[in-house]
Design a protein around this motif. Structure first.
Motif, mmCIF file in Angstrom:
data_model
loop_
_atom_site.group_PDB
_atom_site.id
_atom_site.type_symbol
_atom_site.label_atom_id
_atom_site.label_comp_id
_atom_site.label_asym_id
_atom_site.label_seq_id
_atom_site.Cartn_x
_atom_site.Cartn_y
_atom_site.Cartn_z
ATOM 1 N N VAL A 29 0.619 -1.564 -0.104
ATOM 2 C CA VAL A 29 -0.217 0.394 -0.636
ATOM 3 C C VAL A 29 1.094 1.013 0.226
ATOM 4 O O VAL A 29 1.560 1.799 0.683
ATOM 5 N N GLN A 30 0.883 2.001 -1.004
ATOM 6 C CA GLN A 30 1.605 3.230 -1.106
ATOM 7 C C GLN A 30 0.731 4.293 -0.071
ATOM 8 O O GLN A 30 -0.023 4.153 0.146
ATOM 9 N N PRO A 31 1.889 5.140 0.128
ATOM 10 C CA PRO A 31 1.866 6.410 0.864
ATOM 11 C C PRO A 31 0.835 7.028 1.285
ATOM 12 O O PRO A 31 0.231 7.889 2.080
ATOM 13 N N PRO A 52 4.838 -5.547 -8.652
ATOM 14 C CA PRO A 52 4.146 -4.198 -7.874
ATOM 15 C C PRO A 52 4.155 -4.419 -6.642
ATOM 16 O O PRO A 52 3.584 -3.474 -5.584
ATOM 17 N N GLY A 53 3.280 -5.830 -6.544
ATOM 18 C CA GLY A 53 2.519 -5.806 -5.385
ATOM 19 C C GLY A 53 0.995 -5.671 -6.020
ATOM 20 O O GLY A 53 0.612 -4.906 -7.387
ATOM 21 N N TYR A 54 -0.583 -6.179 -5.430
ATOM 22 C CA TYR A 54 -1.697 -6.093 -5.694
ATOM 23 C C TYR A 54 -1.682 -4.988 -5.595
ATOM 24 O O TYR A 54 -1.897 -3.765 -5.284
ATOM 25 N N ASP A 55 -2.455 -4.104 -6.964
ATOM 26 C CA ASP A 55 -3.592 -3.158 -7.525
ATOM 27 C C ASP A 55 -1.859 -2.062 -7.291
ATOM 28 O O ASP A 55 -2.195 -1.064 -7.053
ATOM 29 N N ASN A 56 -1.009 -2.559 -7.883
ATOM 30 C CA ASN A 56 0.299 -1.327 -7.820
ATOM 31 C C ASN A 56 0.790 -1.046 -9.639
ATOM 32 O O ASN A 56 0.659 -2.119 -10.326
ATOM 33 N N ALA A 57 0.568 0.384 -9.926
ATOM 34 C CA ALA A 57 1.953 0.289 -11.033
ATOM 35 C C ALA A 57 1.222 0.082 -12.753
ATOM 36 O O ALA A 57 2.207 -0.692 -13.598
ATOM 37 N N HIS A 58 0.737 -0.907 -12.621
ATOM 38 C CA HIS A 58 -0.620 -1.051 -14.421
ATOM 39 C C HIS A 58 -0.578 -0.199 -14.846
ATOM 40 O O HIS A 58 -0.287 1.219 -14.378
ATOM 41 N N TYR A 103 -1.777 3.847 -13.128
ATOM 42 C CA TYR A 103 -0.378 4.547 -11.850
ATOM 43 C C TYR A 103 0.722 5.456 -12.168
ATOM 44 O O TYR A 103 0.818 4.847 -13.216
ATOM 45 N N TYR A 104 0.762 6.268 -11.678
ATOM 46 C CA TYR A 104 1.570 6.778 -11.881
ATOM 47 C C TYR A 104 3.178 6.783 -11.585
ATOM 48 O O TYR A 104 4.596 6.587 -12.340
ATOM 49 N N ALA A 156 -4.637 0.618 -3.490
ATOM 50 C CA ALA A 156 -3.404 0.237 -3.450
ATOM 51 C C ALA A 156 -1.683 1.458 -3.250
ATOM 52 O O ALA A 156 -0.704 1.662 -3.246
ATOM 53 N N GLY A 157 -2.104 1.486 -4.744
ATOM 54 C CA GLY A 157 -1.253 1.749 -6.044
ATOM 55 C C GLY A 157 -0.912 3.133 -5.687
ATOM 56 O O GLY A 157 -0.046 4.331 -6.004
ATOM 57 N N GLY A 158 -2.187 3.581 -5.151
ATOM 58 C CA GLY A 158 -2.093 5.557 -5.214
ATOM 59 C C GLY A 158 -2.427 6.367 -5.864
ATOM 60 O O GLY A 158 -3.146 6.111 -6.670
ATOM 61 N N ARG A 159 -1.966 7.179 -6.055
ATOM 62 C CA ARG A 159 -2.074 8.518 -7.463
ATOM 63 C C ARG A 159 -2.279 7.924 -8.288
ATOM 64 O O ARG A 159 -1.537 6.456 -9.090
#
Length: 234
Positions: free
Chosen positions: A27-29, A76-82, A122-123, A148-151
């Motif tokens: 989970v991104q900050p 990247p992990g779940y729901d990240n960097a797609h 994701y950014y 979870a991936g943030g912005r």
């Protein structure tokens, strides 16, 4: 019967139970879900070898016909960097570990599918380019940080098939997939994009999303998404 005529693998789904598990969570900050008070809860990891052991245990217990759906399988992990999700999670065992898990699943007579995503943009993606995101009629680009991936923005669906083909050309070099779950395509509303470089109507959005499903079918892979929609299921 109609589905099986186009993709015989469909017959093998009958009577299977769904085992929904994951590998990596991060989970991104800047995510809505980030736990500032307990930062240790924002990351987790289960290796491919641990999931392999789990499936062998279930098989030994006579669990019957199973279908493993795997979340968070990439670096990247779940729901990240797609959509820049590859490679397979290194800490969990990399491509080799994921292949061993896949091979074990097949040895047990089970089927193997993975979660993937081509709308949330994701950014943190290495190739993120705001010009490829959905542009609203006033020229602005919508963004949020709910997952979870943030912005993130939303990737224009006209570009989704390009990324699907790019990624699965690589994935299928390593993994013999049975199924792929393309998240949110069939549950979220159709997008329209006003970027003059990739204008898209809602009807065209539907066609581009369907093209992603059709690509999987052309590879002998069973595609799925969140909801049963007539435009997606045909």
């Amino acid at each position: 019967a109609e589905k099986a005529a186009r993709n015989p693998s469909v017959r093998d789904l009958i009577g299977r139970s769904w085992v929904h598990v994951g590998i990596k969570t991060k989970v991104q900050p800047d995510s809505f879900y980030y736990d500032k008070d307990h930062p240790e809860k924002n990351d987790s990891l289960v290796t491919f070898a641990q999931r392999e052991k789990q499936m062998r245990t279930l098989h030994g217990m006579g669990a019957g016909r199973l279908y493993m759906h795997l979340d968070g399988w990439a670096q990247p992990g779940y729901d990240n960097a797609h959509p820049d999700y590859l490679p397979a999670c290194q800490e969990a065992g990399g491509w080799e570990g994921m292949k061993e898990l896949c091979d074990t699943i097949h040895e047990c007579g089970y089927v193997f599918g993975i979660h993937d995503q081509y709308r949330d943009y994701y950014y943190t993606a290495k190739t993120h380019n705001e010009n490829e995101a959905i542009q609203l009629e006033d020229g602005s680009v919508f963004e949020h940080a709910n997952w979870a991936g943030g912005r993130q923005n939303y990737l224009c669906a006209s570009l989704a098939p390009k990324y699907v083909k790019r990624n699965y050309t690589e994935i299928l070099k390593h993994i013999n997939l049975d199924c792929v779950y393309l998240d949110v395509f069939s549950c979220n509303e159709m997008d329209e994009c006003f970027n003059p470089e990739h204008l898209m109507t809602r009807k065209e959005c539907m066609e581009y999303r369907r093209a992603c499903f059709q690509y999987m079918i052309s590879k002998g892979i069973i595609p799925s998404s969140e909801e049963c929609s007539d435009w997606a299921m045909r």
